[in-house]
Scaffold this motif. Structure first.
Motif, PDB file in Angstrom:
ATOM      1  N   ALA A  62       0.825  -1.211   0.000  1.00 20.01           N
ATOM      2  CA  ALA A  62       0.000   0.000   0.000  1.00 20.01           C
ATOM      3  C   ALA A  62       0.857   1.258   0.000  1.00 20.01           C
ATOM      4  CB  ALA A  62      -0.932  -0.020   1.208  1.00 20.01           C
ATOM      5  N   GLN A  63       1.923   1.243   0.774  1.00 18.71           N
ATOM      6  CA  GLN A  63       2.786   2.426   0.856  1.00 18.71           C
ATOM      7  C   GLN A  63       3.437   2.729  -0.487  1.00 18.71           C
ATOM      8  OE1 GLN A  63       5.726   2.164   3.930  1.00 18.71           O
ATOM      9  NE2 GLN A  63       6.348   4.289   3.748  1.00 18.71           N
ATOM     10  N   ARG A 105       2.245   1.811  -3.455  1.00 15.49           N
ATOM     11  CA  ARG A 105       1.180   2.237  -4.374  1.00 15.49           C
ATOM     12  C   ARG A 105       0.807   3.690  -4.122  1.00 15.49           C
ATOM     13  NH1 ARG A 105      -1.992  -1.555  -3.262  1.00 15.49           N
ATOM     14  NH2 ARG A 105      -3.280  -0.419  -1.770  1.00 15.49           N
ATOM     15  N   GLN A 106       0.709   4.083  -2.877  1.00 18.00           N
ATOM     16  CA  GLN A 106       0.368   5.470  -2.553  1.00 18.00           C
ATOM     17  C   GLN A 106       1.449   6.437  -3.032  1.00 18.00           C
ATOM     18  OE1 GLN A 106      -0.518   5.468   1.641  1.00 18.00           O
ATOM     19  NE2 GLN A 106      -2.126   3.918   1.374  1.00 18.00           N
ATOM     20  N   THR A 157      -9.994  -0.056  -2.707  1.00 17.22           N
ATOM     21  CA  THR A 157      -8.582   0.057  -2.326  1.00 17.22           C
ATOM     22  C   THR A 157      -8.014   1.408  -2.731  1.00 17.22           C
ATOM     23  OG1 THR A 157      -8.213  -2.331  -2.462  1.00 17.22           O
ATOM     24  CG2 THR A 157      -6.283  -0.928  -2.673  1.00 17.22           C
ATOM     25  N   ILE A 158      -8.318   1.826  -3.962  1.00 13.15           N
ATOM     26  CA  ILE A 158      -7.831   3.126  -4.439  1.00 13.15           C
ATOM     27  C   ILE A 158      -8.418   4.254  -3.587  1.00 13.15           C
ATOM     28  CG2 ILE A 158      -7.934   4.786  -6.342  1.00 13.15           C
ATOM     29  CD1 ILE A 158      -5.869   2.551  -6.712  1.00 13.15           C
ATOM     30  N   ARG A 170      -9.270   4.135  -0.503  1.00 10.97           N
ATOM     31  CA  ARG A 170      -8.564   4.151   0.784  1.00 10.97           C
ATOM     32  C   ARG A 170      -7.188   4.793   0.632  1.00 10.97           C
ATOM     33  NH1 ARG A 170     -10.953  -1.132   1.760  1.00 10.97           N
ATOM     34  NH2 ARG A 170      -9.082  -2.107   0.892  1.00 10.97           N
ATOM     35  N   ASP A 171      -6.519   4.510  -0.502  1.00  8.95           N
ATOM     36  CA  ASP A 171      -5.209   5.131  -0.753  1.00  8.95           C
ATOM     37  C   ASP A 171      -5.342   6.649  -0.832  1.00  8.95           C
ATOM     38  OD1 ASP A 171      -3.805   2.735  -0.834  1.00  8.95           O
ATOM     39  OD2 ASP A 171      -4.048   2.503  -3.011  1.00  8.95           O
TER      40      ASP A 171
END
Length: 259
Positions: free
Chosen positions: A3-4, A6-7, A35-36, A38-39
């Motif tokens: 996640a990190q 991707r963000q 998911t996006i 949340r990012d």
């Protein structure tokens, strides 16, 4: 991809393009819509992006924050140069034109020295400085006077008194932001009043705004989007934004700085 990671990649896209769509990110990263979202929420919580309907944009300044002329002049230089070059093609010899303050209109001023017989009305110190130094005897430059603002504009009662009695063929207006909800805006209340009078004085309105101005909102509205006869922007503007603008302005012109 974590996640990190991707963000961080999403933030890079936002900074390079000015904004992203959730649907675009879903396709690019192969993850779910949730998911996006949340990012984007995580990035917004850190103040790195501003969430908008269906996506995110670069985290914008407050509605009254006004960078100085020098600070703005180094941003999107190639885009502004391309916009100014295209705008110059709209200017006819022996006409009266007005240029508001702004870094893109300042770039346009350099092209005006090649057009014979112009009368140029401006409340921009850098624009007037460019034209005065050119010293064309067949051109008349009218600098309004007024109170100097951080963007090197002259505004307030003196400027408004000068503009109120004038009529020009076309106004080239630089703006701080543009959005369907708020129209064309500025972070400076005095400049808003002066710019409204410039709009009223012009037979035709041409707005010069690079892609980073989309969904940027200043405290004061100058004029609604549908008052613009022509809007000149650059290819960095997202496709959906182009659709929304094309529905509202008289003509949308999109330039490519690399052409």
């Amino acid at each position: 991809m974590l996640a990190q990671q991707r963000q961080a990649a999403i933030l890079d896209l936002v900074r390079r393009h000015g904004g992203v769509r959730v649907s675009q990110l879903v396709r690019q990263f192969g993850v779910s819509d949730m998911t996006i979202r949340r990012d984007l929420e995580a990035l917004a919580d850190r103040g790195l992006v501003d969430k908008v309907h269906g996506g995110a944009t670069i985290a914008g300044p407050g509605s009254t924050e006004e960078p100085g002329f020098d600070a703005k002049s180094v941003r999107q230089r190639n885009e502004k140069a391309a916009i100014a070059e295209r705008a110059a093609k709209l200017i006819e010899p022996h006409t009266a034109v007005a240029l508001s303050a702004g870094t893109t209109t300042a770039a346009l001023a350099a092209h005006l020295v090649d057009v014979p017989g112009l009368t140029i009305v401006t409340n921009s110190i850098p624009v007037a400085d460019t034209l005065y130094h050119a010293g064309r005897p067949d051109q008349t430059v009218v600098l309004t006077g007024g109170i100097r603002t951080p963007s090197d504009a002259l505004a307030g009662p003196v400027a408004e008194a000068a503009i109120g009695s004038l009529n020009v063929d076309v106004l080239f207006l630089g703006v701080h932001g543009m959005s369907p909800r708020t129209g064309f805006t500025t972070p400076n209340l005095m400049e808003a009043g002066t710019n409204r009078l410039l709009v009223a004085a012009a037979r035709r309105l041409v707005v010069l705004a690079d892609h980073t101005k989309w969904e940027m909102v200043g405290i004061a509205t100058i004029t609604p989007l549908d008052e613009a006869d022509i809007l000149i922007t650059d290819v960095g503007l997202a496709a959906e934004a182009r659709v929304q603008l094309a529905e509202r302005v008289g003509e949308l012109i999109v330039v490519d700085p690399n052409d």
